[in-house]
Design a protein around this motif. Structure first.
Motif, PDB file in Angstrom:
ATOM      1  N   ARG A  24       7.943  -8.826   1.566  1.00  0.00           N
ATOM      2  CA  ARG A  24       6.756  -9.227   2.340  1.00  0.00           C
ATOM      3  C   ARG A  24       6.582 -10.749   2.283  1.00  0.00           C
ATOM      4  NH1 ARG A  24       3.008  -6.391  -0.281  1.00  0.00           N
ATOM      5  NH2 ARG A  24       3.439  -4.543   0.923  1.00  0.00           N
TER       6      ARG A  24
ATOM      7  N   HIS B  74       1.270   6.846   0.856  1.00  0.00           N
ATOM      8  CA  HIS B  74       0.820   5.440   0.977  1.00  0.00           C
ATOM      9  C   HIS B  74       0.243   4.948  -0.344  1.00  0.00           C
ATOM     10  CE1 HIS B  74       1.426   5.657   5.345  1.00  0.00           C
ATOM     11  NE2 HIS B  74       1.051   6.908   5.180  1.00  0.00           N
ATOM     12  N   THR B  75       1.023   5.165  -1.384  1.00  0.00           N
ATOM     13  CA  THR B  75       0.567   4.914  -2.750  1.00  0.00           C
ATOM     14  C   THR B  75       1.766   4.431  -3.551  1.00  0.00           C
ATOM     15  OG1 THR B  75      -1.226   6.515  -2.743  1.00  0.00           O
ATOM     16  CG2 THR B  75      -0.094   6.248  -4.841  1.00  0.00           C
TER      17      THR B  75
ATOM     18  N   SER C 261       3.701   0.585   2.512  1.00  0.00           N
ATOM     19  CA  SER C 261       2.294   0.884   2.755  1.00  0.00           C
ATOM     20  C   SER C 261       1.711   1.555   1.514  1.00  0.00           C
ATOM     21  CB  SER C 261       2.196   1.828   3.965  1.00  0.00           C
ATOM     22  OG  SER C 261       0.903   2.363   4.059  1.00  0.00           O
ATOM     23  N   THR C 262       0.776   0.864   0.846  1.00  0.00           N
ATOM     24  CA  THR C 262       0.200   1.436  -0.388  1.00  0.00           C
ATOM     25  C   THR C 262      -1.329   1.434  -0.332  1.00  0.00           C
ATOM     26  OG1 THR C 262       0.297  -0.738  -1.439  1.00  0.00           O
ATOM     27  CG2 THR C 262       2.140   0.744  -1.875  1.00  0.00           C
ATOM     28  N   TYR C 263      -1.869   1.378   0.903  1.00  0.00           N
ATOM     29  CA  TYR C 263      -3.317   1.192   1.046  1.00  0.00           C
ATOM     30  C   TYR C 263      -4.124   2.333   0.422  1.00  0.00           C
ATOM     31  CZ  TYR C 263      -3.537   4.828   4.551  1.00  0.00           C
ATOM     32  OH  TYR C 263      -3.473   6.053   5.151  1.00  0.00           O
ATOM     33  N   ALA C 264      -3.572   3.555   0.396  1.00  0.00           N
ATOM     34  CA  ALA C 264      -4.360   4.703  -0.090  1.00  0.00           C
ATOM     35  C   ALA C 264      -4.588   4.610  -1.599  1.00  0.00           C
ATOM     36  CB  ALA C 264      -3.671   6.008   0.254  1.00  0.00           C
ATOM     37  N   ASP C 265      -3.613   4.033  -2.306  1.00  0.00           N
ATOM     38  CA  ASP C 265      -3.741   3.742  -3.733  1.00  0.00           C
ATOM     39  C   ASP C 265      -4.296   4.930  -4.535  1.00  0.00           C
ATOM     40  OD1 ASP C 265      -3.415   2.107  -5.871  1.00  0.00           O
ATOM     41  OD2 ASP C 265      -5.369   1.110  -5.684  1.00  0.00           O
TER      42      ASP C 265
END
Ligand code: NDP
Ligand code: HSE
Length: 444
Positions: free
Chosen positions: A133, A228-229, A346-350
């Motif tokens: 990124r 997404h984690t 994508s890790t937004y849900a965490d």
């Protein structure tokens, strides 16, 4: 070439995209072969020729499965990945170091990365994804899970608009081969392992496969994308297959089950956490995963709108894995020419990863018991005390050979563990012969 340099130029005028290959073993040698044999098709598909800039190996003089121009071979991997004329770095060395350092150095210099390295992504994915990124480069890793099977891109891209509930599958070919042989021939674990080694499925040191480390790394990658984690190998509950006996396999068969090493990534009932586990489990013979024979892999994905999807194919092997690597090379090459990048991690849900004790499933418990009146009642009492409901009980043998085989309804793993502890203390239980989870009845 910088990303986007060739945007708008006709294909014929584009200079080749140059590839640094790190590793030329089982997978790397097949990547070299495919790059050579399919050069014209690849050029047409990408819009520019793909050219090998160099191949880094450990031993220059080793005999290889493919012919390579000696001028391309080097032991200076760092020198190769940092060269200005390299656009794409393909890492098929494996393991944590020097793969991590080489990938990070390449990213820092703007190279796109293709890797098959599940061990590295599962152990330190945060560092690798973070660097991709930060430096605005591609990181593609389709070959890291399921070999030839297109699995990560469908999960990451095709299902990006859906809500995945569960990913369940066979993601290690070596252990599937061993368990399949035990099931079909009655062989012991040791004999089946020897056969897998003789056929080249299992390594001389088979620990990563038979102890479940390889499958756990793949489960971490699958769970991270599906939910997404960020999930690491350390978050995965892992049990291997070394304790599985021919008797366990026969007992499963007698009840219409087959034993498979499963990777299971699932949201909790309330959706607030996820569980990620790798362990042997009994599944009904009618389940589609039961028909996955030899060293094949298969993965079920259950999503809110898509429903149940199944991905099946060769999970390992040089040409098979190289197919996935080539697919990634084409994707990152196209992105470079278009001046764009694939999706970031994508890790937004965490979501937190819950401990194995919170997992709810069914269990098969085999107990060596005294064969006398009242034994069943005392055993049933222990299950009831821990709130584990029994579905079926069967007695095998009699006298000194008596064994009670119990299959439970759904219960928490922690409750089952407490039940087993209490059973061990009962004077009428000579031994807890085996405890195994039962999966897959609900999706038949
Ligand atoms: P191999 O052991 O067959 O090949 C590894 C290669 O890396 C060898 O060519 C070796 O060189 C080279 N190498 C090792 N250390 C260094 C170093 N320090 N510097 C430069 N080169 C080095 O591995 P595979 O091809 O089987 O696996 C490669 C990757 O692909 C791994 O991440 C693996 O998990 C993954 N993968 C493999 C699959 C398979 O079926 N084999 C399936 C899916 C993924 P040398 O030849 O000189 O010894
Ligand atoms: N050792 C692995 C297997 C290779 O047996 O599936 C593929 O990752």
């Amino acid at each position: 070439m910088k990303p986007g340099d060739a945007v708008g130029k006709p294909a014929g005028e584009r200079r080749p995209l140059r590839i640094a290959l790190l590793g030329c073993g089982t997978v790397g040698s097949q990547v070299v072969r495919l790059l050579r044999e399919q050069a014209r098709d690849l050029e047409a598909r990408v819009g520019a020729p793909l050219e090998l800039a160099g191949v880094a190996v450990r031993r220059i003089d080793r005999r290889r499965d493919v012919e390579i121009d000696p001028a391309l071979l080097t032991t200076d991997a760092m020198g190769l990945v940092t060269r200005d004329d390299v656009d794409i770095v393909v890492e098929v060395i494996g393991g944590i170091e020097p793969a991590r350092t080489l990938i990070l150095a390449a990213m820092e210099r703007g190279k796109s990365i293709v890797t098959a390295n599940k061990a590295l992504l599962a152990e330190d994915g945060a560092t690798i994804h973070g660097a991709a990124r930060r430096h605005g480069v591609d990181l593609y890793f389709e070959a890291s899970v399921g070999g030839a099977i297109p699995l990560l891109r469908p999960l990451r891209e095709s299902l990006a608009g859906d809500h995945v509930h569960r990913v369940l599958g066979i993601v290690n070919g070596t252990t599937n081969y061993i368990l399949d042989k035990m099931d079909s021939t009655g062989a012991s674990f040791t004999d089946a392992l020897e056969e897998a080694q003789a056929l080249g499925y299992a390594e001389a040191d088979p620990t990563a496969d038979v102890e479940g480390f390889d499958a756990a790394a793949k489960a971490a990658i699958l769970a991270g994308i599906a939910f997404h984690t960020r999930v690491t190998a350390a978050d995965v509950h892992r049990e291997g297959i070394t304790e599985i006996t021919a008797a366990d396999v026969a007992s499963a068969a007698a009840m219409g089950y087959v034993i498979k090493l499963l990777a299971i990534c699932a949201r909790s009932e309330d959706g607030r956490s996820v569980g990620v586990r790798v362990h042997p489990a009994m599944i009904p013979r009618s389940h589609p995963l039961a028909g996955v024979r030899e060293a094949y892999n298969a993965v079920f994905v259950e999503a809110e709108s898509a429903g149940r999807l199944m991905f099946y194919g060769a999970g390992a092997g040089g040409p098979q894995t190289a197919s996935a690597v080539l697919g990634d090379i084409v994707a990152v090459a196209r992105n470079r020419l278009a001046g764009t990048r694939g999706p970031d991690e994508s890790t937004y849900a965490d979501l937190p990863v819950h401990p194995i004790g919170e997992t709810v499933t069914r269990y098969h418990v085999a107990l060596d018991v005294a064969d006398k009146p009242g034994v069943l009642a005392r055993v049933a009492e222990i299950f009831a005390k821990h709130d584990v409901s029994i579905q079926t009980v069967r007695q095998e043998g009699h006298g000194d050979d008596a064994q009670l085989v119990i299959v439970t309804h759904h219960a928490k793993d922690a409750a089952l563990s407490a039940t087993v502890e209490s059973l061990r203390e009962l004077d009428i239980v000579r031994a807890v012969a085996s405890v195994m989870r039962v999966e897959g009845e609900d999706e038949r």
